[in-house]
Design a protein around this motif. Structure first.
Motif, PDB file in Angstrom:
ATOM      1  N   THR A  85       0.847  -1.196   0.000  1.00  0.00           N
ATOM      2  CA  THR A  85       0.000   0.000   0.000  1.00  0.00           C
ATOM      3  C   THR A  85       0.879   1.242   0.000  1.00  0.00           C
ATOM      4  O   THR A  85       1.967   1.248   0.570  1.00  0.00           O
ATOM      5  CB  THR A  85      -0.903   0.064   1.243  1.00  0.00           C
ATOM      6  OG1 THR A  85      -0.076   0.345   2.386  1.00  0.00           O
ATOM      7  CG2 THR A  85      -1.643  -1.241   1.468  1.00  0.00           C
ATOM      8  N   GLY A  86       0.407   2.280  -0.621  1.00  0.00           N
ATOM      9  CA  GLY A  86       1.127   3.555  -0.620  1.00  0.00           C
ATOM     10  C   GLY A  86       0.883   4.313  -1.908  1.00  0.00           C
ATOM     11  O   GLY A  86       1.285   3.868  -2.977  1.00  0.00           O
ATOM     12  N   GLU A 144       2.278   6.858  -2.705  1.00  0.00           N
ATOM     13  CA  GLU A 144       3.557   7.428  -3.146  1.00  0.00           C
ATOM     14  C   GLU A 144       4.396   6.431  -3.943  1.00  0.00           C
ATOM     15  O   GLU A 144       5.462   6.766  -4.431  1.00  0.00           O
ATOM     16  CB  GLU A 144       4.362   7.906  -1.926  1.00  0.00           C
ATOM     17  CG  GLU A 144       5.051   6.822  -1.079  1.00  0.00           C
ATOM     18  CD  GLU A 144       4.127   6.081  -0.102  1.00  0.00           C
ATOM     19  OE1 GLU A 144       2.912   6.002  -0.367  1.00  0.00           O
ATOM     20  OE2 GLU A 144       4.624   5.563   0.907  1.00  0.00           O
ATOM     21  N   ASP A 199      -3.620   4.411  -1.189  1.00  0.00           N
ATOM     22  CA  ASP A 199      -4.044   4.559   0.213  1.00  0.00           C
ATOM     23  C   ASP A 199      -5.495   5.005   0.320  1.00  0.00           C
ATOM     24  O   ASP A 199      -5.789   6.142   0.707  1.00  0.00           O
ATOM     25  CB  ASP A 199      -3.144   5.597   0.907  1.00  0.00           C
ATOM     26  CG  ASP A 199      -1.766   5.034   1.206  1.00  0.00           C
ATOM     27  OD1 ASP A 199      -1.673   3.890   1.654  1.00  0.00           O
ATOM     28  OD2 ASP A 199      -0.778   5.765   0.978  1.00  0.00           O
ATOM     29  N   GLY A 205       0.731   1.251   5.570  1.00  0.00           N
ATOM     30  CA  GLY A 205      -0.644   1.556   5.947  1.00  0.00           C
ATOM     31  C   GLY A 205      -1.109   0.913   7.228  1.00  0.00           C
ATOM     32  O   GLY A 205      -2.317   0.804   7.464  1.00  0.00           O
ATOM     33  N   ASP A 210      -3.738   5.518   6.707  1.00  0.00           N
ATOM     34  CA  ASP A 210      -3.482   4.100   7.001  1.00  0.00           C
ATOM     35  C   ASP A 210      -4.806   3.344   7.060  1.00  0.00           C
ATOM     36  O   ASP A 210      -5.595   3.532   7.977  1.00  0.00           O
ATOM     37  CB  ASP A 210      -2.719   3.971   8.323  1.00  0.00           C
ATOM     38  CG  ASP A 210      -1.352   4.623   8.237  1.00  0.00           C
ATOM     39  OD1 ASP A 210      -0.633   4.335   7.259  1.00  0.00           O
ATOM     40  OD2 ASP A 210      -1.010   5.424   9.122  1.00  0.00           O
TER      41      ASP A 210
HETATM   42 MG    MG Z   1       1.886   4.280   3.623  1.00  0.00          MG
END
Ligand code: MG
Ligand code: AMP
Length: 406
Positions: free
Chosen positions: A180-181, A183, A223, A246, A253
Motif C-alpha cells: 500500500t502507498g 507514493e 491509500d 498503511g 493508514d
Molecule cells: Mg503508507
C-alpha cells in the motif's frame, strides 16, 4: 504491545494446526517439495551380495588344497549366477551378484591366467573381501525419508534407488501480496515528485520464491479504504495474505479498518524495533473458512525483518516443516560485540543490523528502519533485549541471514 516471543508462541500452533492438502507427484517433479508421507524402503540395497571389483569370486576354504583354479562360470553385472562349484572360481565384474558358496573376491590385478586357462592368485583371499553385502546401505522396512522433509537432489535420488517413482507431498501454498502507498511507483517507471519506488515487494518475492510457494501479487494499492478492501477481497482465497504499509494509525493508514471490516485483527503492535506496527489477523471467506493475514510495516527494513522473523517461519510451518527447522531462535549464536550501543530502546527489543567479522560483530552505522542498504551490507541481526546497553567485548545473540533465509 505484545512481545515477540509471546506472539510467536501464539502464532506457531495456528500454523501447525493447519492440515495442508497433499498430492501425489512423480519424483521428477518432487525437487524442493515437502514430503507429506514418509518414504519407506520396500527393498534391501544392495539387493544381493555383489562384487565391488572386477575379478574372481572364490571360496576361501579351497585355498587350503588348491593353488590353481578352473573358471567355472562368468558373471557380468545384471546376471544371475549358479552356485560356485567346489575347487573352481567365477569370473565376476563390478556389481555382479556373488555366486552362492563364494565368500571373497580377488581382484583381477592379482590373478594370472595360465595357457591351460587355470587361474593362479598372487595373494590368499580374506573372507568377505571386495564383497558389498546385501542391505549394507538400506534395509527393507527402513524409513528412508521422513515426512516434513524438503526433498533435495540426494533425497530424491535415494527414493529412486529403492524403486519408488511417486511421492505424496504437500500442495504448494498460495501467498497473496500487495503493497500500500499512494507514493509508490513501479521500478522502470519515471518518478513523479514525492514518489518512491516499491522495493518491499521484491524482498518478499525473493524469499517466497526460495520457499517454493505460489505468489499472487496485486502490486501497488493506493491509500484508500476501498482499494485496500478490494485488495483483501481479491486475495482472501490464498492461504496467506501479506501487505506492507498503511498499518499505522494515521489518516492515510487503511489496513487496520479494512481487515476489521472482513475479519479480525488478533495483534496490532509488536514490541520489536524495527517492526512495530505490525498487524496479524484473519480474513473471512464467504464459505466460512479463513485466510491468515500479515500487515507488515512500510519501512523497508521493518518489513524485511518482520517477514524473516514472523511470516517466513509461519509459512514454513504451514508447509509442514518441523518446528526445529523453522525456529530461528535455535540458530542464535553468542558473538562478541565490536561496537558500543549506549542508547537502547527502553520498551522494545531491538534487531540490529551487523556484520560478523573476525574481530567481532560490527554495527552498520545507520540503523534507521528506512535504510535498505543496512540489510544488504550486513550479515545478520543481533537480538538485543529491551534496554540492553552494549559495550565493546560484550557477548550478544546473533543470527546470520543465511540461517534466516534458508
Ligand atoms: Mg503508507
Ligand atoms: P507506512 O507504513 O505506509 O507509513 O510507510 C512507512 C515508510 O515506508 C514510508 O516512508 C513509505 O514511503 C515507505 N514504504 C511503504 N511501502 C513501501 C514499499 N513498498 N517499498 C518501499 N518503501 C515503502
Amino acid at each position: 504491545m505484545i512481545d515477540l516471543d509471546s506472539l510467536l508462541s501464539s502464532l506457531w500452533p495456528i500454523a501447525q494446526a493447519r492440515v495442508p492438502d497433499t498430492e501425489v507427484i512423480r519424483i521428477e517433479d518432487a525437487f524442493d517439495r515437502v514430503l507429506a508421507k514418509p518414504v519407506i524402503s520396500g527393498l534391501d540395497v544392495p539387493g544381493h551380495d555383489n562384487t565391488s571389483m572386477d575379478g574372481y569370486a572364490v571360496r576361501c576354504a579351497d585355498f587350503l588344497s588348491c593353488s590353481q583354479f578352473a573358471v567355472s562360470q562368468r558373471v557380468p553385472a545384471g546376471s544371475a549366477p549358479q552356485p560356485l562349484e567346489q575347487g573352481t572360481v567365477a569370473r565376476v565384474f563390478t556389481g555382479a551378484p556373488i555366486p552362492e558358496g563364494a565368500d571373497a573376491v580377488i581382484m583381477q590385478e592379482e590373478a594370472t591366467v595360465g595357457e591351460d586357462g587355470l587361474v593362479a592368485f598372487a595373494n590368499l583371499p580374506k573372507s568377505g573381501q571386495w564383497i558389498r553385502r546385501r542391505g549394507e546401505d538400506i534395509v527393507a522396512g527402513q524409513v528412508l525419508v521422513p515426512s516434513g522433509t524438503r526433498l533435495n537432489a540426494f533425497k530424491v535420488s535415494l527414493i529412486a534407488s529403492v524403486g519408488v517413482h511417486e511421492v505424496e507431498v504437500y500442495k504448494r501454498l498460495k501467498v497473496g501480496v500487495f503493497v500500500t502507498g499512494s507514493e509508490l511507483q513501479r521500478p522502470g517507471q519515471p518518478l513523479s515528485p514525492g514518489q518512491i519506488y516499491n522495493s518491499n515487494e521484491y524482498v518478499w518475492r525473493g524469499l517466497l520464491r526460495a520457499m517454493h510457494v505460489e505468489i499472487e501479487s496485486l502490486g501497488i494499492v493506493p491509500d484508500t479504504l476501498s482499494a485496500t478492501c478490494d485488495a483483501l477481497r481479491k486475495l482472501r482465497g490464498c492461504d496467506v495474505v501479506i501487505s506492507s504499509g498503511g498499518v499505522s494509525v494515521g489518516e492515510e493508514d487503511h489496513v487496520k479498518p479494512a481487515v476489521e471490516s472482513m475479519g479480525t485483527l488478533s495483534s496490532w503492535k509488536v514490541a520489536t524495533k524495527p517492526g512495530k506496527p505490525l498487524a496479524v489477523g484473519e480474513l473471512n471467506r464467504d464459505d466460512g473458512s479463513t485466510c491468515r493475514f500479515f500487515g507488515l510495516p512500510g519501512n523497508p527494513v521493518s518489513s524485511s525483518v518482520a517477514f524473516l522473523l514472523l511470516v517466513k517461519p509461519f509459512i514454513a510451518l504451514m508447509q509442514g516443516h518441523a518446528l526445529e527447522a523453522v525456529d530461528w531462535r535455535l540458530r542464535l549464536r553468542e558473538k562478541t560485540a565490536d561496537f558500543d550501543w549506549l542508547r537502547p530502546d527502553t520498551r522494545r527489543e531491538e534487531f540490529l543490523r551487523v556484520r560478523d567479522t573476525p574481530q567481532g560483530l560490527t554495527l552498520f552505522p545507520n540503523q534507521s528502519s528506512g535504510v535498505l542498504t543496512s540489510m544488504d551490507q550486513s550479515t545478520g541481526l543481533v537480538r538485543l533485549p529491551v534496554g540492553k546497553v552494549v559495550r565493546r567485548g560484550d557477548s550478544l545473540s546473533y543470527v546470520d541471514f543465511q540461517d534466516l533465509m534458508q
